[in-house]
Design an enzyme around this catalytic site. Structure first.
Site, PDB file in Angstrom:
ATOM      1  N   LYS A  11       0.805  -1.107   0.009  1.00  0.00           N
ATOM      2  CA  LYS A  11      -0.013  -0.061   0.209  1.00  0.00           C
ATOM      3  C   LYS A  11       0.849   1.158  -0.066  1.00  0.00           C
ATOM      4  CE  LYS A  11       0.724   1.096   4.478  1.00  0.00           C
ATOM      5  NZ  LYS A  11       1.461   2.401   4.941  1.00  0.00           N
ATOM      6  N   PRO A  94      10.051  -4.451   1.646  1.00  0.00           N
ATOM      7  CA  PRO A  94      10.952  -4.090   2.621  1.00  0.00           C
ATOM      8  C   PRO A  94      10.179  -4.133   4.100  1.00  0.00           C
ATOM      9  CG  PRO A  94      10.277  -2.165   1.315  1.00  0.00           C
ATOM     10  CD  PRO A  94       9.735  -3.209   0.445  1.00  0.00           C
ATOM     11  N   MET A  95      10.701  -4.531   4.959  1.00  0.00           N
ATOM     12  CA  MET A  95       9.886  -4.705   6.465  1.00  0.00           C
ATOM     13  C   MET A  95      10.309  -3.332   6.913  1.00  0.00           C
ATOM     14  SD  MET A  95      10.659  -8.412   8.291  1.00  0.00           S
ATOM     15  CE  MET A  95      10.762  -9.870   6.988  1.00  0.00           C
ATOM     16  N   GLY A 100       3.606  -1.515   4.232  1.00  0.00           N
ATOM     17  CA  GLY A 100       2.476  -2.273   4.782  1.00  0.00           C
ATOM     18  C   GLY A 100       2.832  -3.788   4.674  1.00  0.00           C
ATOM     19  N   GLY A 101       3.785  -4.161   4.441  1.00  0.00           N
ATOM     20  CA  GLY A 101       4.273  -5.686   4.154  1.00  0.00           C
ATOM     21  C   GLY A 101       3.743  -6.750   5.293  1.00  0.00           C
ATOM     22  N   SER A 103       1.460  -6.137   7.525  1.00  0.00           N
ATOM     23  CA  SER A 103       0.088  -5.976   7.814  1.00  0.00           C
ATOM     24  C   SER A 103      -0.795  -6.723   6.402  1.00  0.00           C
ATOM     25  CB  SER A 103      -0.503  -4.664   7.441  1.00  0.00           C
ATOM     26  OG  SER A 103       0.148  -3.767   8.543  1.00  0.00           O
ATOM     27  N   ASP A 136      -3.241  -1.196  10.063  1.00  0.00           N
ATOM     28  CA  ASP A 136      -3.411  -1.312   8.670  1.00  0.00           C
ATOM     29  C   ASP A 136      -4.275  -2.728   8.007  1.00  0.00           C
ATOM     30  OD1 ASP A 136      -2.408   1.225   8.470  1.00  0.00           O
ATOM     31  OD2 ASP A 136      -0.527   0.619   7.608  1.00  0.00           O
TER      32      ASP A 136
HETATM   33  C1  LIG Z   1       0.461   5.055  10.484  1.00  0.00           C
HETATM   34  C2  LIG Z   1       0.619   3.857   9.407  1.00  0.00           C
HETATM   35  C3  LIG Z   1      -0.006   4.328   8.135  1.00  0.00           C
HETATM   36  O1  LIG Z   1      -0.285   3.496   7.046  1.00  0.00           O
HETATM   37  O2  LIG Z   1       1.980   3.780   9.514  1.00  0.00           O
HETATM   38  P1  LIG Z   1       2.880   2.599   8.657  1.00  0.00           P
HETATM   39  O3  LIG Z   1       3.064   1.544   9.496  1.00  0.00           O
HETATM   40  O4  LIG Z   1       2.287   2.205   7.420  1.00  0.00           O
HETATM   41  O5  LIG Z   1       4.384   3.218   8.234  1.00  0.00           O
HETATM   42  C4  LIG Z   1      -0.031   2.709  10.104  1.00  0.00           C
HETATM   43  O6  LIG Z   1      -1.375   2.809   9.927  1.00  0.00           O
HETATM   44  C5  LIG Z   1       0.640   2.093  11.298  1.00  0.00           C
HETATM   45  O7  LIG Z   1       0.166   0.711  11.634  1.00  0.00           O
HETATM   46  P2  LIG Z   1       0.944  -0.382  12.141  1.00  0.00           P
HETATM   47  O8  LIG Z   1       2.324  -0.402  11.608  1.00  0.00           O
HETATM   48  O9  LIG Z   1       0.271  -1.524  11.923  1.00  0.00           O
HETATM   49  O10 LIG Z   1       1.021   0.051  13.557  1.00  0.00           O
HETATM   50  P3  LIG Z   1       0.606  -0.530  15.007  1.00  0.00           P
HETATM   51  O11 LIG Z   1       1.592  -1.652  14.976  1.00  0.00           O
HETATM   52  O12 LIG Z   1      -0.731  -0.746  15.086  1.00  0.00           O
HETATM   53  O13 LIG Z   1       1.105   0.445  15.938  1.00  0.00           O
HETATM   54  C6  LIG Z   1       2.307   0.723  16.281  1.00  0.00           C
HETATM   55  C7  LIG Z   1       2.684   1.851  17.072  1.00  0.00           C
HETATM   56  O14 LIG Z   1       2.492   3.129  16.360  1.00  0.00           O
HETATM   57  C8  LIG Z   1       1.661   4.028  17.152  1.00  0.00           C
HETATM   58  N1  LIG Z   1       0.447   4.485  16.430  1.00  0.00           N
HETATM   59  C9  LIG Z   1       0.014   3.533  15.219  1.00  0.00           C
HETATM   60  C10 LIG Z   1      -0.997   4.066  14.437  1.00  0.00           C
HETATM   61  C11 LIG Z   1      -1.807   5.236  14.988  1.00  0.00           C
HETATM   62  N2  LIG Z   1      -2.757   5.444  14.356  1.00  0.00           N
HETATM   63  N3  LIG Z   1      -1.421   5.869  16.167  1.00  0.00           N
HETATM   64  C12 LIG Z   1      -0.293   5.299  16.946  1.00  0.00           C
HETATM   65  O15 LIG Z   1       0.055   6.312  17.614  1.00  0.00           O
HETATM   66  C13 LIG Z   1       1.367   3.370  18.599  1.00  0.00           C
HETATM   67  O16 LIG Z   1       2.444   3.831  19.363  1.00  0.00           O
HETATM   68  C14 LIG Z   1       1.529   1.805  18.201  1.00  0.00           C
HETATM   69  O17 LIG Z   1       1.917   1.074  19.395  1.00  0.00           O
HETATM   70  N1  LIG Z   2       5.442 -11.487   7.833  1.00  0.00           N
HETATM   71  C1  LIG Z   2       5.955 -10.165   8.015  1.00  0.00           C
HETATM   72  N2  LIG Z   2       6.476  -9.401   7.193  1.00  0.00           N
HETATM   73  C2  LIG Z   2       6.906  -7.987   7.597  1.00  0.00           C
HETATM   74  N3  LIG Z   2       7.070  -7.587   8.848  1.00  0.00           N
HETATM   75  C3  LIG Z   2       6.688  -8.431  10.186  1.00  0.00           C
HETATM   76  C4  LIG Z   2       6.146  -9.831   9.551  1.00  0.00           C
HETATM   77  N4  LIG Z   2       5.540 -10.241  10.743  1.00  0.00           N
HETATM   78  C5  LIG Z   2       6.001  -9.532  11.717  1.00  0.00           C
HETATM   79  N5  LIG Z   2       6.758  -8.529  11.083  1.00  0.00           N
HETATM   80  C6  LIG Z   2       7.052  -7.145  11.734  1.00  0.00           C
HETATM   81  O1  LIG Z   2       6.213  -6.034  11.836  1.00  0.00           O
HETATM   82  C7  LIG Z   2       7.099  -4.997  11.551  1.00  0.00           C
HETATM   83  C8  LIG Z   2       6.356  -3.824  10.540  1.00  0.00           C
HETATM   84  O2  LIG Z   2       6.227  -4.679   9.389  1.00  0.00           O
HETATM   85  P1  LIG Z   2       5.597  -3.822   7.946  1.00  0.00           P
HETATM   86  O3  LIG Z   2       4.317  -3.906   8.011  1.00  0.00           O
HETATM   87  O4  LIG Z   2       6.532  -4.264   6.925  1.00  0.00           O
HETATM   88  O5  LIG Z   2       6.139  -2.292   8.191  1.00  0.00           O
HETATM   89  P2  LIG Z   2       5.414  -0.899   7.497  1.00  0.00           P
HETATM   90  O6  LIG Z   2       4.037  -0.969   8.310  1.00  0.00           O
HETATM   91  O7  LIG Z   2       6.053   0.162   8.169  1.00  0.00           O
HETATM   92  O8  LIG Z   2       5.475  -1.063   6.170  1.00  0.00           O
HETATM   93  C9  LIG Z   2       8.398  -5.187  10.935  1.00  0.00           C
HETATM   94  O9  LIG Z   2       9.342  -4.548  11.412  1.00  0.00           O
HETATM   95  C10 LIG Z   2       8.573  -6.779  11.489  1.00  0.00           C
HETATM   96  O10 LIG Z   2       9.392  -6.744  12.703  1.00  0.00           O
END
Ligand SMILES: C[C@@](CO)(OP(=O)(O)O)[C@H](O)COP(=O)(O)OP(=O)(O)OC[C@H]1O[C@@H](n2ccc(N)nc2=O)[C@H](O)[C@@H]1O
Ligand SMILES: Nc1ncnc2c1ncn2[C@@H]1O[C@H](COP(=O)(O)OP(=O)(O)O)[C@@H](O)[C@H]1O
Length: 282
Positions: A11, A94-95, A100-101, A103, A136
């Protein structure tokens, strides 16, 4: 049918606004998600041993921490047949890169296992289960380009023109938690009105991430030569968009060797959903 192969597409957050911090520490966002026709590939096979295993590009993620494993475990209470699941993962995303790999892997797993274990759960229920694995996951379960609000669970479908993206990974891993807990993160962008345009938007994490990770600033500066560039999610990947594959390929071809990248078209429907529909018709 006992085998199913699906993509877990990337995404992009075409913009990301942070509106507020909630009492539980999470942030209220407004973000436009689109999918790319590029991603990880997962093959799921039923096994007679009634066990769960994952092979392939699992890097050094311990099994119990892998979002694929967590997604399978989350569906165990609903399984209707006494068979296990073997997953083969080909990791192309990339992780921790903001595409969003993890998720997407989790969402694709929920969609596939729901079929193979005959759980018969609705996508709404899968999204509810998925939200506990990552903010996500619901958008990948929903599978449509969408404007998301809340922490990503309120989704409004949006139709966008197909564009070609060049996505660059600056080889730094950005911690989502570090960005969201940083005191300098702006958290007070006003909510969008209905007539929002892409040109009036931005990624609210970008200034902070550029300061914390100079490699991201360098990447965005380099991409700017080719067109307006932006970071996706909390980084580190950055993207620039074009009308044609050839234009995106020209950027990729001149990418400095210290960075990795890929090109892909956007898609209003996730490839995982198109593949699942075809499998169901077989
Ligand atoms: C902000 C986004 C946009 O797409 O960033 P990316 O991860 O894709 O870069 C995502 O919603 C991220 O989703 P995801 O990476 O699944 O986040 P989570 O594991 O749920 O949360 C990781 C940490 O980020 C913070 N967090 C995350 C999402 C949010 N809306 N508010 C937050 O404050 C919280 O501290 C949480 O402990
Ligand atoms: N199957 C998987 N693929 C990628 N990352 C994973 C997976 N399972 C657990 N993780 C953990 O989730 C974290 C966030 O992964 P990712 O969704 O790729 O990040 P982002 O949302 O920034 O793109 C990684 O740093 C990794 O430690």
């Amino acid at each position: 049918m006992t085998t199913l192969t699906l993509m877990a597409p990337a995404k992009l957050n075409l913009f990301l606004h942070i509106n507020a911090k909630r009492a539980d520490g999470y942030h209220e966002l407004e973000t436009l998600f689109t999918f790319l026709e590029f991603g990880d590939e997962l093959t799921f096979r039923l096994n007679e041993q009634d066990c769960i295993n994952i092979i392939g590009d699992t890097a050094d993620i311990p099994l119990e921490d892998n979002l694929i494993y967590k997604a399978i475990r989350a569906l165990q209470p609903y399984k209707q047949i006494q068979k296990g699941i073997s997953v083969t993962l080909t990791k192309n995303l990339p992780m921790g890169g903001g595409v969003g790999g993890g998720s997407s892997d989790a969402a694709t797993t929920l969609l596939a296992i729901n079929q193979l274990w005959q759980c018969n759960l609705s996508n709404q229920k899968l999204a509810q289960i998925g939200l506990k694995l990552g903010a996500d996951v619901p958008v990948f379960i929903n599978g449509k380009t969408a404007l998301a609000q809340g922490v990503g669970e309120n989704l409004m479908p949006v139709t966008l023109e197909k564009r070609w993206f060049c996505v660059v990974f600056p080889n730094v891993h950005v911690s989502t938690k570090k960005v969201f807990t940083h005191p300098d993160l702006p958290r007070d962008t006003k909510k969008l009105t209905t007539d929002w345009k892409l040109s009036n938007t931005r990624n609210d994490c970008e200034t902070l991430v550029k300061k914390l990770y100079p490699e991201v600033e360098k990447t965005l500066g380099w991409l700017l030569k080719y067109g307006p560039s932006r970071m996706t999610g909390t980084g580190a990947c950055c993207f620039v968009e074009f009308d044609s594959a050839a234009a995106a390929q020209r950027v990729l071809s001149s990418l400095p060797s210290c960075w990795q990248g890929f090109i892909a078209p956007s898609s209003n429907i996730s490839v995982a959903h198109m593949q699942l529909d075809n499998w169901l018709k077989m």
